[in-house]
Design an enzyme around this catalytic site. Structure first.
Site, PDB file in Angstrom:
ATOM      1  N   HIS A 136      -9.278   5.495   2.930  1.00 15.53           N
ATOM      2  CA  HIS A 136      -9.342   4.798   4.617  1.00 15.53           C
ATOM      3  C   HIS A 136      -8.691   3.157   4.679  1.00 15.53           C
ATOM      4  O   HIS A 136      -8.606   2.222   5.514  1.00 15.53           O
ATOM      5  CB  HIS A 136      -9.903   5.426   5.058  1.00 15.53           C
ATOM      6  N   HIS A 137      -9.090   2.491   3.815  1.00 15.96           N
ATOM      7  CA  HIS A 137      -8.792   0.925   3.658  1.00 15.96           C
ATOM      8  C   HIS A 137      -7.433   0.554   2.983  1.00 15.96           C
ATOM      9  O   HIS A 137      -6.510  -0.383   3.258  1.00 15.96           O
ATOM     10  CB  HIS A 137     -10.144   0.677   2.771  1.00 15.96           C
ATOM     11  N   ALA A 138      -6.959   1.721   2.167  1.00 11.86           N
ATOM     12  CA  ALA A 138      -5.448   1.841   1.770  1.00 11.86           C
ATOM     13  C   ALA A 138      -4.638   0.968   2.347  1.00 11.86           C
ATOM     14  O   ALA A 138      -4.721   2.195   3.348  1.00 11.86           O
ATOM     15  CB  ALA A 138      -5.537   2.314   0.383  1.00 11.86           C
ATOM     16  N   ASN A 182      -9.661   0.948   8.581  1.00 14.98           N
ATOM     17  CA  ASN A 182      -8.606  -0.053   9.089  1.00 14.98           C
ATOM     18  C   ASN A 182      -7.484   0.322   8.235  1.00 14.98           C
ATOM     19  O   ASN A 182      -6.021  -0.298   8.426  1.00 14.98           O
ATOM     20  CB  ASN A 182      -9.189  -1.526   9.250  1.00 14.98           C
TER      21      ASN A 182
END
Ligand code: ZN
Length: 322
Positions: A136-138, A182
């Site tokens: 979920h940070h990519a 993010n």
């Protein structure tokens, strides 16, 4: 409309998910073999029935990755220095890119396809669990925090492309990993058909203010948060979040186990029972609301992480799969 009585949970898993090569799994706090370990616990417990409910993915193609990621970014991934930075493993700088690609990025492309398949499957069976994914940070043009490919965003793009979802169908992302998601918040910054609930420790990485502004239901926690407060918040806000948005056609559940009390990165204090209670509540809420759910594993950085995942998935199987 999907009926709860017709729920038939499916698993998506490949032995190729594990990241193991020359001890690379020991360099990062991530247990690179938690996927295979989880699978083994579940297989020992449920045997053939589980095996026959399991789908094995092939790797995501470049065309599929490009539904979200820019060609320039995918090109950057042929540079070992860049990949080492994304993986937070500067010691991998020297490794020829072909080797990193085969041993690290290929498992992630398998897991990315796993989330795509789980999403397609959940629309038919009500529940599908990918035993990896949750990166979920990519972002579209940037990898970070061990996240290279945005598997959830790619799954959404794929469902839209195939016509299984329309561009205006409501979609929910329920992100309960200890870190704020993010990358997803930024990818869907201007796409308001994707509704995000994110409960995370605000005292740790990534502290991305712009991403936080995009979250529809922002639930920041502080380091050391314990079961009672955590579960209270979830029980209070998940149902109200779901009733505040157009009924989602699908929900993606980022079930990071790095909320666990011993996790060195998550820094929350949720017990093993608390993790199980969280997952139980999410599944029961979504099944009761007849919203198909895709679960992905996301973070979890202790040697017990796989046990936590296996317990939760095992309970889903006992409740709906047997
Ligand atoms: Zn995390």
């Amino acid at each position: 409309m999907m009926e709860p009585t017709k729920i038939r949970p499916k698993l998506v898993y490949s032995p190729g998910y594990d990241i193991r090569w020359l001890g690379i799994e020991k360099l990062h706090p991530l247990d690179g073999c938690k996927y295979g370990r989880t699978w083994k616990v579940l297989l020992d417990r449920f045997g053939d029935k589980l095996q026959s409910a399991t789908i094995t993915p092939t790797a995501a193609t470049v065309e599929l990755l490009q539904t979200i990621h820019t060609p320039e970014y995918l090109q950057q991934l042929t540079n070992s220095h860049y990949v080492a930075q994304v993986l937070e493993l500067s010691s991998l700088d020297w490794v020829p890119n072909g080797i990193l690609d085969r041993h690290v990025l290929q498992p992630m492309r398998l897991a990315t396809m796993g989330t795509v398949i789980a999403a397609e499957t959940a629309l038919e069976t009500g529940i599908a669990i990918n035993l990896s994914g949750g990166y979920h940070h990519a972002r579209r043009d940037l990898g970070a925090g061990f996240c290279v490919y945005s598997d959830i965003a790619i799954a959404i793009a794929s469902l839209r492309q195939s016509g299984q979802l329309t561009a205006t169908d409501s979609i929910a992302i329920i992100d309960l990993d200890a870190h704020q998601g993010n990358g997803l918040a930024r990818i869907f910054e201007c796409d308001r058909t994707v509704h995000i609930l994110d409960m995370y420790n605000q005292n740790i990485y990534p502290q991305d203010r712009r991403a936080i502004e995009r979250i529809d239901r922002n639930l920041p926690l502080t380091s050391g948060t314990r079961d009672a407060e955590y579960l209270d918040k979830l029980q209070q806000y998940l149902p109200s979040f779901l009733s505040s948005i157009e009924r989602p056609k699908i929900a993606f559940y980022n079930a990071g186990t790095d909320i666990y009390e011993d996790d060195p990165l998550g820094r929350l204090k949720i017990s093993a029972e608390g993790v199980l209670a969280r997952d139980r509540f999410v599944f029961q809420t979504l099944v009761a609301a007849r919203i198909p759910v895709v679960m992905v594993l996301s973070g979890g950085y202790t040697s017990e992480s796989y046990q936590l995942v296996a317990k939760s998935v095992g309970e889903v199987w006992e409740t709906w799969g047997l």
